[in-house]
Design an enzyme around this catalytic site. Sequence first.
Site, short mmCIF file in Angstrom:
data_model
loop_
_atom_site.label_atom_id
_atom_site.label_comp_id
_atom_site.label_asym_id
_atom_site.label_seq_id
_atom_site.Cartn_x
_atom_site.Cartn_y
_atom_site.Cartn_z
N ASP A 23 0.83 -1.22 -0.07
CA ASP A 23 0.06 0.08 -0.04
C ASP A 23 0.90 1.19 0.03
O ASP A 23 1.61 1.58 0.99
CB ASP A 23 -0.84 -0.30 1.32
N ASP B 154 -10.71 4.14 -0.99
CA ASP B 154 -11.23 3.10 0.04
C ASP B 154 -12.76 2.89 -0.16
O ASP B 154 -13.05 4.15 -0.49
CB ASP B 154 -10.77 3.42 1.46
N GLY C 263 -5.28 3.62 -7.69
CA GLY C 263 -5.26 3.78 -9.21
C GLY C 263 -4.32 4.76 -9.93
O GLY C 263 -4.60 5.09 -11.29
#
Length: 741
Positions: A490, A556, A535
């Site tokens: 992440d 999210d 993205g």
Amino acid sequence: MNKLFLSLLLLLSLQAISQKEIYFSEAKFKTGDQSEWKASNFDDSQWPFIKTGTRWEDQGYTRYDGYAWYRIKFILPSSLKQNAYWKDSLSFWLGKIDDVDETFLNGVKIGQTGSLPTDVGGYETQWDTYRIYNIPANSSNIYWDKENTIAIRVYDNTSGGGMFGSIPFVKMLTQSDELEVSISSNTAPPPNYNTSVENISAKMVEGIWAISIKDGAIDKIIRSTSKAVNISGLKKITEKINMAGIAGNKRIEIISSFKEKHTGDIKSKSVVTPYILTPPVSAMPRINSALVFGVRPNSPFIFKIAATGKKPLQYNAENLPEGLSLEKATGIITGKVSVKGNYNIKLNVSNQLGNATQDFQIKVGEELALTPPMGWNSWNCWGLTVDDEKVKSSAQAFIDKGLIDHGWSYINIDDGWQNPERTNAGEIIPNKKFGDIEALGSWLHNKGLKFGIYSSPGTKTCGGYTGSYQHELKDATTYAKWGVDYLKYDWCSYEDVFTKEKDTSLQAYQKPYQTMELALKAQSRDIVYSLCQYGMADVWKWGDSVNGNSWRTTGDIQDTWESVVSNGFDHPELFSYAKPGNWNDPDMLVVGKVGWSGTLHSTMLTPDEQYSHISLWCLLSSPLLIGCDVSKLDDFTLNLLTNDEVLAIDQDILGKQAQQKIKTKDVQIWVKSLADGSKAIGIFNMSNAYKVVRLNFSDIGLKGKYIIRDLWRQINVGVSQDKYESNIPPHGVSLIKLTGK
Ligand code: GAL
């Protein structure tokens, strides 16, 4: 005409005035941050306008993060106050603001939602919260019949940015604003429902309270009651809803509404009962595993044959390649295969009632995740409060509730497991909430489950835990030692490195993912690689080149319909990037009990929205990661997650993502081609009312005669040459499969 009058006229034309509210569809806007921008007399005439109902990144301020200000000037007619029944408070409804706002009226602060990075305790987003700020109507800071200025200072952490969700307005606070109508149910079947109206103001409120039970499919009120009630200040009244004689498993709408006596305003709440569409699992053996599994030569292989049927089941596998063996009582296949190739296996599962067979292919090569990963992730339920026990309880529930028998296999720990300090040798270790993490890994493997973990290429994760920056190889080696099968990686605080390096080229976005790719490749274990960077830089175009198996396409998800729409429905153009080994990931599932913290609540999605959510994710060939506390799974959610015909759409080995073939204001039709030549079709009703939708096969390019199967109900509903028609509930879906006849 004098100048003042002219400017008043201009303002009045900008602010649409209705009887009770003044709407602000536009504002003056500037990125940056200066404290004088809050003043009413600041000259913003050179600032450009922006729309208030849509985030700034959708209006030309692409990838702008940080501070920005909105300024809105408006005349506040005193008639607003005079015409109101209650005259004590002026109420600003500003919609949602991504992420944090500080709001000023004529230079004076009237509200804040979320915490700014400079606040005590640091930054905390409240992007999904509607802002409502009330101020006393007799405040000297309100300029009645004159120009007022609302100035909104916004801090956006990442993606989106600014005001959105609805058109902001100002009005006088009214009685119905101070009422909260709710409907609650206990979980015991059959559910019992209570409804209440709570008066959160100090004054008495009077009105008519009506409760009705409706069959929306035929638009029929089955039962209704209404009575006059007075609710004293700060009091709540509750009624038990009479569900006697109403079929337990039917889709029923319960509507509780309160009509205020003096204004006629109505405040209401409705719920849909959690109706189960799918028949119970058969006692006959059925094999539910994906039909293909990829593994690298010499990597540890672990695969449990997913099968349902009355226990005990006996598992068999013919033609297993050399190096693999099956435990017949559990269906767990383990071992290592050294020779590359496609191995065709015949699976067989039997019980005292019969047996089932299924072709299964093991592809020993370079590709992993040949069908989208299915499992559980701790984030949407536990957030940073995740611990060893919580992970184990969901894993145990995978077994006890049978999810593992429907193909659910990954148990993934998200953020919050890392110790603040590494060992002297620089190794990452779990924090005190976790005991022996290697033991947890083998516990999962012994049960036929797989083990996933989370990190960030930055120094810290989003939750402030230790990231992998400059320790990538060490961390990958540690994960492999622990038996990790899946890594979610992440971006988070890598943003700091990225900003510091002042390089916004594509390579700069790819760099951290390449570094970890190489570190994972160096391990003698397969680790599915899940890219999480929301993205950026069109990750779907290059995720495969860094060996990513999936990539998040959005920010999210939340448990709201708006969020499901924006994460799931709003990116139809990405369909061509999905293929075996590479999946678009619109984020994890938001069904069941979620909460992102130690406190859980039932998903705010209606049952119909949940059917749509799961249907769409399967059509999108998305990774399916359950985000709820599995140990508290209710019957409805369990049913939603264990329909093998629906899951088979996600796991189809052709690996094509559905295409959005039809989109109108109220209807979307998505079509996914399947390996056997048939089509899975989701017909979604995006509107707020029941809708009869007719699908003309020719409109989606289909010719010929088709058997139509309703996948949620698992029944054939007819054969047709030209069309299919269904009555679909609000935000609901009809998920069908068309097989040529
Ligand atoms: C976010 C990510 C979430 C969750 C969280 C953990 O960036 O999108 O899915 O992993 O970080 O802090």
